[in-house]
Design an enzyme around this catalytic site. Structure first.
Site, PDB file in Angstrom:
ATOM      1  CG  ASP A 191     -21.321  49.846 -16.150  1.00  0.00           C
ATOM      2  OD1 ASP A 191     -21.150  49.226 -15.093  1.00  0.00           O
ATOM      3  OD2 ASP A 191     -21.048  51.062 -16.276  1.00  0.00           O
ATOM      4  CE  LYS A 234     -19.551  51.409 -13.264  1.00  0.00           C
ATOM      5  NZ  LYS A 234     -20.021  52.546 -14.053  1.00  0.00           N
ATOM      6  CB  CYS A 240     -17.692  51.810 -17.477  1.00  0.00           C
ATOM      7  SG  CYS A 240     -18.618  53.292 -17.012  1.00  0.00           S
TER       8      CYS A 240
HETATM    9  C1  VGL Z   1     -20.781  54.650 -18.962  1.00  0.00           C
HETATM   10  C2  VGL Z   1     -21.122  56.739 -19.782  1.00  0.00           C
HETATM   11  C3  VGL Z   1     -21.800  57.093 -18.641  1.00  0.00           C
HETATM   12  C4  VGL Z   1     -20.224  53.274 -19.186  1.00  0.00           C
HETATM   13  C5  VGL Z   1     -21.452  54.974 -17.810  1.00  0.00           C
HETATM   14  O1  VGL Z   1     -20.756  52.288 -18.642  1.00  0.00           O
HETATM   15  O2  VGL Z   1     -19.216  53.167 -19.930  1.00  0.00           O
HETATM   16  N1  VGL Z   1     -20.604  55.521 -19.934  1.00  0.00           N
HETATM   17  N2  VGL Z   1     -21.965  56.205 -17.660  1.00  0.00           N
END
Ligand code: VGL
Ligand code: ZN
Length: 240
Positions: free
Chosen positions: A37, A140, A184
């Protein structure tokens, strides 16, 4: 050559064949990389809606350079990408009377309500690294009803393509880093161990939403057998 010499030679030959055969039978481990991410909305660099501390230009550069080094070494690189519809259940704006970082129960689990982030096809959802680095990008969190911190599956248990992609490449050891350590990265690393991979997490190439939950996540990962390294070290990765 005397009897003693013959026996020594026979023993040496025997052990050479046995140990050599064992070494050949043992398949070499194959390493894969999961970069979690690295998206605009999670970074200060891009003034993201859910910008995590320490995600400045220097951090993104460090991730880019280390990922390049791993690719040049020959390891396949996989990226995960948070990719939510605008009506996603994890956004506080989709729950009347709720505010950012409130926690609710969703499908029987605690759910942090986040500012809207990584909405499909918006600039904030873009990965900030050179796309040529990646063997595959695994999206995702597309189901509006379920969150998906893990790159392997969402909270409803629906699997992504990640495990199949890794198996296709015969990967059995994973190096994981990115954003966020406590969400994540944690979930992806823990699912990887549960799926039978050896896992190494790189602390200094990862950033967390909060220090307390990040420390807890690191302790949890270590307790589950994940090797947590401070920095990327090619020798340690091969040996671990
Ligand atoms: C994430 C919060 C919401 C992450 C993704 O990438 O850790 N955190 N969505
Ligand atoms: Zn998300």
């Amino acid at each position: 050559m005397g009897n003693w010499g013959m026996k020594t030679l026979a023993a040496a030959l025997f052990f050479t064949l046995v140990l050599g055969g064992m070494a050949m039978a043992k398949e070499a481990t194959k390493i894969g990389i999961i970069v979690v991410d690295i998206q605009g909305d999670f970074t200060k660099l891009k003034n993201g809606s859910l910008a995590v501390d320490g995600t400045d230009e220097a951090y993104i550069k460090a991730v880019e350079e280390n990922t390049k080094k791993l690719k040049e070494t020959g390891y396949p690189i996989f990226a995960t990408q948070d990719w939510h519809p605008a009506n996603h259940a994890s956004f506080f704006t989709n729950h009347k009377g709720k505010k950012a970082f409130d926690v609710i129960k969703l499908h029987g689990k605690s759910q942090v309500l986040w500012p809207p982030h990584c909405v499909q096809k918006t600039p904030g959802a873009e990965i900030l690294l050179d796309k040529k680095l990646f063997t595959a990008v695994v999206k995702k969190g597309m189901d509006s009803k379920y969150d998906s911190y893990s790159g392997f599956q969402d909270d409803g248990g629906k699997k992504t393509a990640l495990d199949k992609l890794l198996k296709k490449e015969k990967i059995d050891k994973l190096v994981v880093y990115g954003i966020a350590t406590d969400y994540c990265v944690r979930a992806t690393a823990l699912d990887a161990v549960a799926a039978g991979y050896k896992v190494i997490m790189i602390k200094n190439l990862s950033r967390g939403v909060a220090p307390d939950t990040s420390q807890k996540a690191i302790d949890e990962m270590k307790a589950k057998g994940i090797a947590v390294l401070d920095d990327l070290d090619l020798e340690k990765i091969k040996g671990n």
